[in-house]
Design a protein around this motif. Structure first.
Motif, PDB file in Angstrom:
ATOM      1  N   THR A 125      37.709  32.007  35.048  1.00 53.47           N
ATOM      2  CA  THR A 125      36.293  32.320  34.848  1.00 53.47           C
ATOM      3  C   THR A 125      35.730  33.119  36.013  1.00 53.47           C
ATOM      4  O   THR A 125      34.983  34.082  35.815  1.00 53.47           O
ATOM      5  CB  THR A 125      35.501  31.025  34.644  1.00 53.47           C
ATOM      6  OG1 THR A 125      35.989  30.353  33.477  1.00 53.47           O
ATOM      7  CG2 THR A 125      34.021  31.311  34.451  1.00 53.47           C
ATOM      8  N   THR A 126      36.095  32.738  37.243  1.00 54.78           N
ATOM      9  CA  THR A 126      35.619  33.492  38.407  1.00 54.78           C
ATOM     10  C   THR A 126      36.125  34.928  38.359  1.00 54.78           C
ATOM     11  O   THR A 126      35.367  35.885  38.591  1.00 54.78           O
ATOM     12  CB  THR A 126      36.080  32.813  39.704  1.00 54.78           C
ATOM     13  OG1 THR A 126      35.517  31.497  39.768  1.00 54.78           O
ATOM     14  CG2 THR A 126      35.632  33.602  40.921  1.00 54.78           C
ATOM     15  N   MET A 130      33.912  38.308  38.086  1.00 52.59           N
ATOM     16  CA  MET A 130      34.062  39.377  39.082  1.00 52.59           C
ATOM     17  C   MET A 130      34.391  40.701  38.415  1.00 52.59           C
ATOM     18  O   MET A 130      33.846  41.759  38.783  1.00 52.59           O
ATOM     19  CB  MET A 130      35.167  39.018  40.068  1.00 52.59           C
ATOM     20  CG  MET A 130      34.818  37.931  41.069  1.00 52.59           C
ATOM     21  SD  MET A 130      36.263  37.543  42.099  1.00 52.59           S
ATOM     22  CE  MET A 130      35.509  36.561  43.407  1.00 52.59           C
ATOM     23  N   THR A 131      35.297  40.665  37.449  1.00 53.52           N
ATOM     24  CA  THR A 131      35.675  41.883  36.725  1.00 53.52           C
ATOM     25  C   THR A 131      34.467  42.504  36.045  1.00 53.52           C
ATOM     26  O   THR A 131      34.224  43.723  36.140  1.00 53.52           O
ATOM     27  CB  THR A 131      36.766  41.570  35.691  1.00 53.52           C
ATOM     28  OG1 THR A 131      37.910  41.026  36.358  1.00 53.52           O
ATOM     29  CG2 THR A 131      37.173  42.803  34.914  1.00 53.52           C
ATOM     30  N   HIS A 132      33.689  41.666  35.378  1.00 56.90           N
ATOM     31  CA  HIS A 132      32.492  42.166  34.700  1.00 56.90           C
ATOM     32  C   HIS A 132      31.490  42.723  35.701  1.00 56.90           C
ATOM     33  O   HIS A 132      30.839  43.756  35.459  1.00 56.90           O
ATOM     34  CB  HIS A 132      31.857  41.037  33.883  1.00 56.90           C
ATOM     35  CG  HIS A 132      30.738  41.491  33.014  1.00 56.90           C
ATOM     36  ND1 HIS A 132      29.644  40.714  32.731  1.00 56.90           N
ATOM     37  CD2 HIS A 132      30.531  42.662  32.359  1.00 56.90           C
ATOM     38  CE1 HIS A 132      28.825  41.374  31.949  1.00 56.90           C
ATOM     39  NE2 HIS A 132      29.336  42.562  31.708  1.00 56.90           N
ATOM     40  N   SER A 133      31.363  42.079  36.857  1.00 61.38           N
ATOM     41  CA  SER A 133      30.437  42.560  37.879  1.00 61.38           C
ATOM     42  C   SER A 133      30.851  43.943  38.386  1.00 61.38           C
ATOM     43  O   SER A 133      30.004  44.822  38.601  1.00 61.38           O
ATOM     44  CB  SER A 133      30.397  41.560  39.044  1.00 61.38           C
ATOM     45  OG  SER A 133      29.455  41.950  40.020  1.00 61.38           O
ATOM     46  N   LEU A 287      41.031  40.012  44.300  1.00 57.11           N
ATOM     47  CA  LEU A 287      42.136  40.971  44.218  1.00 57.11           C
ATOM     48  C   LEU A 287      42.568  41.181  42.767  1.00 57.11           C
ATOM     49  O   LEU A 287      42.899  42.305  42.361  1.00 57.11           O
ATOM     50  CB  LEU A 287      43.314  40.475  45.055  1.00 57.11           C
ATOM     51  CG  LEU A 287      43.129  40.531  46.574  1.00 57.11           C
ATOM     52  CD1 LEU A 287      44.221  39.728  47.274  1.00 57.11           C
ATOM     53  CD2 LEU A 287      43.135  41.982  47.071  1.00 57.11           C
ATOM     54  N   ALA A 288      42.565  40.108  41.991  1.00 56.24           N
ATOM     55  CA  ALA A 288      42.931  40.228  40.576  1.00 56.24           C
ATOM     56  C   ALA A 288      41.914  41.084  39.828  1.00 56.24           C
ATOM     57  O   ALA A 288      42.287  41.968  39.041  1.00 56.24           O
ATOM     58  CB  ALA A 288      43.027  38.837  39.948  1.00 56.24           C
ATOM     59  N   ALA A 289      40.630  40.829  40.063  1.00 53.86           N
ATOM     60  CA  ALA A 289      39.583  41.624  39.399  1.00 53.86           C
ATOM     61  C   ALA A 289      39.672  43.082  39.822  1.00 53.86           C
ATOM     62  O   ALA A 289      39.503  44.001  39.006  1.00 53.86           O
ATOM     63  CB  ALA A 289      38.209  41.043  39.730  1.00 53.86           C
TER      64      ALA A 289
END
Length: 488
Positions: A125-126, A130-133, A287-289
């Motif tokens: 979820t985090t 972050m990806t969406h942000s 880092l993933a996002a």
């Protein structure tokens, strides 16, 4: 691909959020949805909306040839009677995510979207948020959907529609979605969780690996199982991220800076100190996002803007209150040992609140690793005795208070109410949490952290992990200075 549904009955198995999201698209295709569920209340609600219903027991003797397809909610196990019968009769079974994929490919609601898929035991979820942000910072029309709350089908039906979907997917959803080929997909980590559903760690990991079937696959290199999935990845290109110096083809951290060496020679993306939540788990998620968004050519400056703008959501290592030098932190989202480990290791001196449903996960390694940080432990819920036994073996010097919640005043009636209604009794659960928080406070002194990181699911006592977190926060707000440190 969906023409075979026109004019045919489609069985919707499970009248939850995902089940409801199926109705409009099925009707738009020209199919006739029929709802089944094990709960009479759910079926009554569907019937009130004018939908055909089929109680699950009645389907054992149904003529399955009437159905062109079964679309299941993600929580339904493959061996559930309805799904097993459908498969035996040769009826295809899809998940709602699989159906959403084909709805998108069919352009039912506009041009095909780019899917950025996020999965893992912890941090989904985090990372999705972050990806969406980051996508918002780049000005890309996008939405966060899937397991994060908004069904993918509802996202597709939005007007104006998004161009990119940040899709959080659980292992259940991926199990039922073999066709999904994301533009980029990440497996953050893999640890014991939902083993009772999948039947073992190998099957659980295989479900997670379905995120690595598209153009770009991303794996968390600090996690041995996730890193091992890189060898099984069927993505056209597979990269990794680590909390350390990245090699070519990786993202990582150098001198406190997040660095991309996968999509360029070397580009600084953000300062580690700017990331929320702080600590190794938050940096890994960032880092993933960054990997996912760089995979679709989002510029480094927008990666930084998005990561700086992101703030941790509730129940994810959120500071509830500071009282008398003691921090009270709500990480109710830590629903398995792997998540609890990351949470505990983020603090030096911890009074740990834990317990609930372990779902077959082992806690021995967790307890052994974090023992040196534990000031005391307060346990509650169904599998509290399992955690207590591990503490006795690996941290015998740590004070442990195991609340006998089933003998708590009123607990017997609560269990009876639960048996009748199928839902936990909120008042009793809140009372147990209040006892746990007061007990934890009595162990705490300045510099300590009272941490709710249960390492277990919540449904033995609470309606969900958010209820558990709210219950914790409510109990913390009732504390006074004189409640602290009486046992030190």
């Amino acid at each position: 691909m969906l023409e075979f549904l026109r004019g045919r009955d489609v069985l919707v198995a499970g009248w939850g959020v995902s089940g409801r999201s199926l109705i409009a698209p099925l009707r738009d295709i020209g199919a006739r949805p029929v709802v089944t569920d094990n709960g009479p209340r759910a079926l009554a609600e569907a019937a009130e909306l004018g939908l055909d219903i089929a109680p699950a027991p009645e389907l054992e003797n149904t003529d399955w040839s009437r159905f062109a397809l079964v679309i299941t909610s993600p929580g339904w196990r493959p061996d559930s009677p309805v799904l097993a019968s459908a498969v035996a009769e040769g009826i295809p079974v899809w998940g709602d995510v699989e159906f959403a994929w084909w709805v998108d490919q069919a352009r039912l609601y506009g041009p095909v979207r780019k899917w950025l898929v996020i999965t893992g035991t912890n941090g989904k979820t985090t990372t999705t948020a972050m990806t969406h942000s980051i996508l918002r910072a780049a000005g890309i029309p996008s939405v966060a959907c899937g397991n994060i709350g908004l069904p993918i089908l509802d996202a597709l039906r939005r007007s104006p529609g998004p161009q990119v979907l940040a899709v959080e997917l659980s292992s259940f959803q991926l199990h039922w979605a073999p066709s999904v080929r994301p533009e980029a997909g990440v497996v953050l980590n893999v640890a014991e969780d939902h083993l009772d559903w999948h039947g073992g760690l190998d099957a659980y990991a295989a479900a997670k690996a379905r995120a690595l079937l598209g153009r770009i696959g991303v794996v968390g290199l600090d996690d041995p199982i996730a890193a091992g999935l890189a060898r099984r990845s069927k993505a056209r290109r597979t990269i990794g991220f680590r909390i350390g110096v990245p090699a070519d083809g990786e993202l990582g951290v150098v001198d406190g800076k997040l660095l991309d060496r996968a999509f360029t020679k070397a580009a600084i993306l953000a300062e580690a100190k700017e990331i929320s939540p702080p600590g190794p788990a938050g940096i890994a998620d960032a880092l993933a996002a960054a990997s996912l968004t760089r995979a679709i050519d989002v510029a480094p400056q927008f990666v930084r803007e998005g990561l700086v703008a992101h703030k941790v959501g509730p129940h994810r290592s959120a500071l509830v209150r500071e009282l008398g030098g003691v921090e009270f932190v709500d990480d109710s989202k830590a629903t398995n040992p792997h998540a609890a480990r990351s949470s505990i290791l983020g603090h030096q001196h911890v009074i740990w609140l834990a317990g609930g449903q372990l779902k077959g996960a082992a806690v021995e390694d967790l307890v052994e690793e974090v023992a040196g940080r534990l000031v005391a432990v307060v346990l509650f819920g169904m599998d509290a005795p399992v955690i207590a036994a591990a503490l006795a073996r690996h941290a015998p010097e740590v004070p442990v208070l195991e609340l006998d919640t089933r003998d708590h005043s009123g607990m017997g009636q609560a269990l009876m109410n639960e048996a009748i209604t199928g839902r936990p009794d909120s008042d009793i659960a809140d009372a147990v949490m209040a006892r746990a928080v007061r007990a934890a406070a009595e162990f705490a002194g300045p510099g300590d952290t009272v941490l709710l990181a249960p390492a277990a699911a919540s449904l033995d006592m609470f309606t969900d992990y958010t209820h558990r977190g709210r219950s914790f926060a409510g109990a913390v707000e009732e504390l006074k200075d004189e409640d602290l440190g009486r046992r030190l």
